[in-house]
Design a protein around this motif. Structure first.
Motif, PDB file in Angstrom:
ATOM      1  N   ALA A   1      42.412  39.523  43.329  1.00  0.00           N
ATOM      2  CA  ALA A   1      40.956  39.549  43.409  1.00  0.00           C
ATOM      3  C   ALA A   1      40.460  40.266  44.660  1.00  0.00           C
ATOM      4  O   ALA A   1      39.254  40.452  44.827  1.00  0.00           O
TER       5      ALA A   1
ATOM      6  N   SER B   1      44.873  34.261  38.664  1.00  0.00           N
ATOM      7  CA  SER B   1      44.008  34.687  39.769  1.00  0.00           C
ATOM      8  C   SER B   1      42.765  33.808  39.755  1.00  0.00           C
ATOM      9  O   SER B   1      42.435  33.179  38.737  1.00  0.00           O
TER      10      SER B   1
ATOM     11  N   VAL C   1      39.054  40.189  38.446  1.00  0.00           N
ATOM     12  CA  VAL C   1      40.181  41.110  38.515  1.00  0.00           C
ATOM     13  C   VAL C   1      40.027  42.224  37.490  1.00  0.00           C
ATOM     14  O   VAL C   1      41.017  42.835  37.073  1.00  0.00           O
TER      15      VAL C   1
ATOM     16  N   ASP D   1      37.476  35.226  42.339  1.00  0.00           N
ATOM     17  CA  ASP D   1      36.705  36.440  42.084  1.00  0.00           C
ATOM     18  C   ASP D   1      37.315  37.126  40.859  1.00  0.00           C
ATOM     19  O   ASP D   1      38.307  36.660  40.304  1.00  0.00           O
TER      20      ASP D   1
ATOM     21  N   GLN E   1      33.858  39.538  34.073  1.00  0.00           N
ATOM     22  CA  GLN E   1      35.167  40.170  33.926  1.00  0.00           C
ATOM     23  C   GLN E   1      35.776  39.959  32.539  1.00  0.00           C
ATOM     24  O   GLN E   1      36.700  40.683  32.147  1.00  0.00           O
TER      25      GLN E   1
END
Length: 775
Positions: free
Chosen positions: A209, A238, A243, A241, A268
């Protein structure tokens, strides 16, 4: 059929059982067998909770005696070589020496876990380090879970994240130089897990991230290719944030699935929903692992239902990250009965979900997907009721607060004069010697202090008796500081349970739980308050305590406040308005407190911001927006002070070098920082940047029971003088002394004052006297 899991669960226990067991073991009041029994009991309880909630996998490997990164080093046999411990037969006592230090050892460095208030122990990378295997604790835990009949998913920090988060100490030109050896260690661990029948390993790579450079990104494919043949199915995880930038890379990796944090970065999903391979798991973090608001189950179902029809059992539902970051169980919360006590009333409580309740939400989401919404009607009704109540509650909004915030101008964030003018006025007022000595704020919170506060909350101790008891503690702290001959004193904060909670109890718009504890590091737990509405200060919060303390001494007494960014970061924050707006409201409340302290004759005021860097977004492209409003909030809180009033701030356990221009822009007259565990490494950036204001690098580590020698502090101070002009250096510990005992505190501070005196004697004569010239 959709499946459900979590990346991890809290370790501490609903009643902080692990904390008390650890501290008992360190004191010698319980033996190792009792400590291990406590850990086993907690693991069993937490796995049972996951199974009872309907999760398909229980997570093993999220338990740690102190920290999961240190646990991974112990598993790999990669404990720092400077300690000289046998990595294969590392004992719990050795493990705790790594974490806390000992008579003959400095503790490992500690810093923040990405943008959280959790602290991890920083790996030390040296060319001679081996990864040949270490303790068997993880494998024992896998057997425990399997014997209880659970389906096991093991959670491990990923090899690249482990390397990235460490520090090179000697013999290496780049961290990735160690990767071949690290991979051998991981291959052995994963192969052994596979041989034990483990089907899935969640391998955490949160550095995905970040904005990684090409060399780090290019390391992922060969790394995971080398693991694919020996490992169980890998779920690359992850969080914190998005990816999406790595979508193409992730599709190339030979992993069996990925986990995405859709709470922090819902957008995302678009990069993965359409073309993530059908034969690989897509795990979606849809329940917030970082905050305590109930999940809007309808909103989540609207997102995941179309995917469920496409992916079937290849769709997993999860919390966004480990539930380490939220309290354990809302059922432990009593409702407030008395004005002084902590606790949540019925309306507030209906809005919240702690760790156990988040497990239940995941179970409800899974059931709704697999069996239809009618199967979880009660859970959906609770979710809708909470959302509706928050929308219409009159407690949340305050028109006067909003009006005042909207009226702020740029001038409200400016001190009257620049630093050069202010510091001259402050030197004239205080006439301090070279290398002024002080502490960060708190003194030991003894059992007697805690008992008195608890008795007061229960109503067993009257207000006047409580006031007298706290004044006795302040009088004692001031007298001890004068005996030691510290230059700038503090009142010791006996009346404060926590540097954020104390203020939250007195500000409107905050709520305080009775048992909402989360782990900060080791056995240290904090109870973050909840910001549910507009923040307002109804009356002064600290003035009378500081006024009383100043009446006891002719030396300057610092007024102690917690800054707006830290008040925000270390709380569970409302999610119905921008964080910037909430920070500004807090800043205005603190601004009023600064003005009142100044009127009361307090001429030094410390506005602590240990969480300032912690608030940074993970991606650097998002930093400027955050830093702009964070600096503005601090400046608004401080700008009410006159030139001759000295504003201090404190920051700790973070990397500062990449944001030094913004720290300088805060324009505090004096900043104190943690530097001892890094052997003053963190200070070097301040020197290279030519930080313009006064600075106090910490000269000893307060998180370790070890008492430093005078010579050690002198050595650190001489290193500091190589990068910071001596006329701008203050001398202080790394952080507050709340967790230490009085005996070690007085010994350490006496050594610190003596080190300052000896260094003053080395200065030219013109700089030794209080009336010296300053650059």
């Amino acid at each position: 059929m959709a499946q459900a899991h979590i990346p991890g669960f809290s370790r501490i226990g609903a009643q902080r059982e692990l904390k008390f067991a650890l501290e008992g073991f360190w004191r010698g009041s319980i033996d190792e067998a009792t400590l291990r029994d406590t850990g086993r009991l907690l693991r069993t309880r937490h796995w049972t909770l996951q199974a009872q909630a309907g999760l398909d996998w229980v997570t093993v490997g999220d338990f740690a005696w102190y920290d999961q990164i240190l646990g991974m080093l112990a598993l790999l046999g990669a404990a720092p070589s400077r300690f000289g411990f046998d990595p294969v037969h590392l004992s719990l006592t050795d493990y705790f020496t790594l974490a806390r230090g000992g008579k003959d050892h400095f503790a490992m460095e500690m810093t923040k876990w990405f943008d959280t208030n959790y602290h991890y122990l920083v790996p030390e990378w040296t060319a001679d380090l081996r990864f040949d295997g270490g303790v068997d604790w993880l494998f024992d835990e896998v057997r425990e879970a399997a014997m209880l009949g659970h389906r096991v998913k093991v959670a491990l920090p990923g090899p690249l994240t482990l390397l990235y988060l460490g520090k090179i100490k000697s013999g290496l030109s780049h961290k990735l130089d160690l990767l071949p050896r690290v991979m051998e260690g991981y291959r052995k661990v994963l192969a052994r897990l596979k041989s034990m029948g483990v089907e899935w390993v969640q391998i955490d790579e949160p550095i995905l991230a970040l904005e990684l450079d090409a060399r780090w990104r290019e390391a992922f494919l060969p790394t995971y290719a080398s693991l694919a043949g020996v490992a169980p199915s890998l779920l690359l995880t992850s969080y914190f944030d998005g990816v999406a930038d790595c979508a193409a890379l992730l599709r190339e990796l030979p992993v069996a699935g990925i986990h995405l944090d859709l709470v922090r970065c819902p957008g995302q999903l678009e990069a993965f929903a359409a073309d993530w391979p059908q034969d690989r798991v897509l795990s979606l973090g849809v329940v917030d692992g970082r905050n305590i608001w109930r999940t809007d189950l309808d909103a989540v179902l609207n997102i995941v239902t179309p995917l469920h029809s496409q992916r079937g059992d290849g769709l997993w539902l999860a919390s966004s990250c480990s539930l380490l970051h939220v309290p354990v169980d809302l059922a432990q919360e009593k409702e407030k009965e008395k004005e002084k006590e902590s606790g949540l009333d019925a309306e507030l409580k209906s809005w919240f979900a702690f760790g156990v309740q988040k497990l239940e939400e995941l179970g409800a989401l899974k059931t709704a997907l697999n069996q239809g919404p009618d199967a979880v009607r009660a859970a959906l009704d609770r979710s809708r009721a909470a959302a509706g109540s928050r929308k219409v509650s009159a407690r949340i909004h305050n028109s006067l607060v909003k009006k005042r915030s909207a009226a702020l101008t740029d001038g409200d964030a400016q001190r009257l004069s620049p630093f050069a003018v202010r510091i001259a006025a402050q030197h004239a007022r205080w006439n301090l010697p070279a290398f002024p000595t002080t502490t960060i704020g708190s003194f030991p919170q003894t059992a007697e202090i805690r008992q008195a506060r608890a008795a007061y909350r229960r109503g067993d101790l009257g207000h006047l008796d409580y006031l007298q008891k706290m004044r006795e503690e302040i009088r004692f702290a001031v007298a001890k500081q004068e005996e030691i001959a510290l230059d700038v004193l503090v009142h010791g904060e006996p009346e404060r349970n926590d540097m954020v909670e104390y203020f939250g109890e007195q500000l409107w718009g905050y709520a305080i739980s009775a048992n909402g504890w989360v782990q900060s590091y080791g056995s240290r737990c904090v109870k973050p308050p909840v910001i549910y509405g507009d923040v307002y200060r109804p009356e002064a919060m600290t003035v009378e305590w500081s006024r009383f303390a100043q009446s006891l001494t002719s030396r300057p007494m610092k007024g102690m406040l917690t800054g707006p960014v830290t008040m925000l970061q270390w709380s569970f924050v409302r999610d119905d308005q921008p964080r910037e707006t909430t920070a500004l409201q807090i800043a205005l409340a603190l601004r009023d407190e600064v003005a009142d302290l100044e009127k009361a004759g307090i001429g030094m005021i410390q506005i602590d911001e240990p969480a300032f860097r912690e608030g940074l977004p993970l991606k650097q492209r998002d930093w400027p927006a955050y830093l702009e409003w964070a600096v503005r909030a601090f400046r608004i809180s401080a700008a009410a002070a006159a030139d001759e009033t000295q504003i201090h701030t404190h920051m700790c356990y973070s990397e500062f070098n990449d944001i030094l221009p913004w720290i300088a822009a805060m324009d505090a007259d004096v900043i104190t920082i943690e530097t001892s565990r890094s052997d003053m490494e963190l200070l070097e950036g301040f020197g290279q940047f030519a930080y313009p204001n006064d600075i106090g690098p910490g000269v000893y580590d307060i998180h370790s029971p070890r008492v430093p020698k005078i010579e050690e502090m002198q050595r650190l101070l001489r290193k500091a003088m190589e990068v910071i002009p001596p006329e701008r250096l203050w001398i202080n510990p790394d952080c507050g002394l709340k967790t230490r005992g009085w005996t070690e505190t007085l010994e350490a501070l006496s050594n610190m004052v003596r080190a300052a005196c000896l260094l003053r004697e080395e200065l030219p004569g013109s700089m030794q006297s209080p009336a010296r010239e300053f650059a």
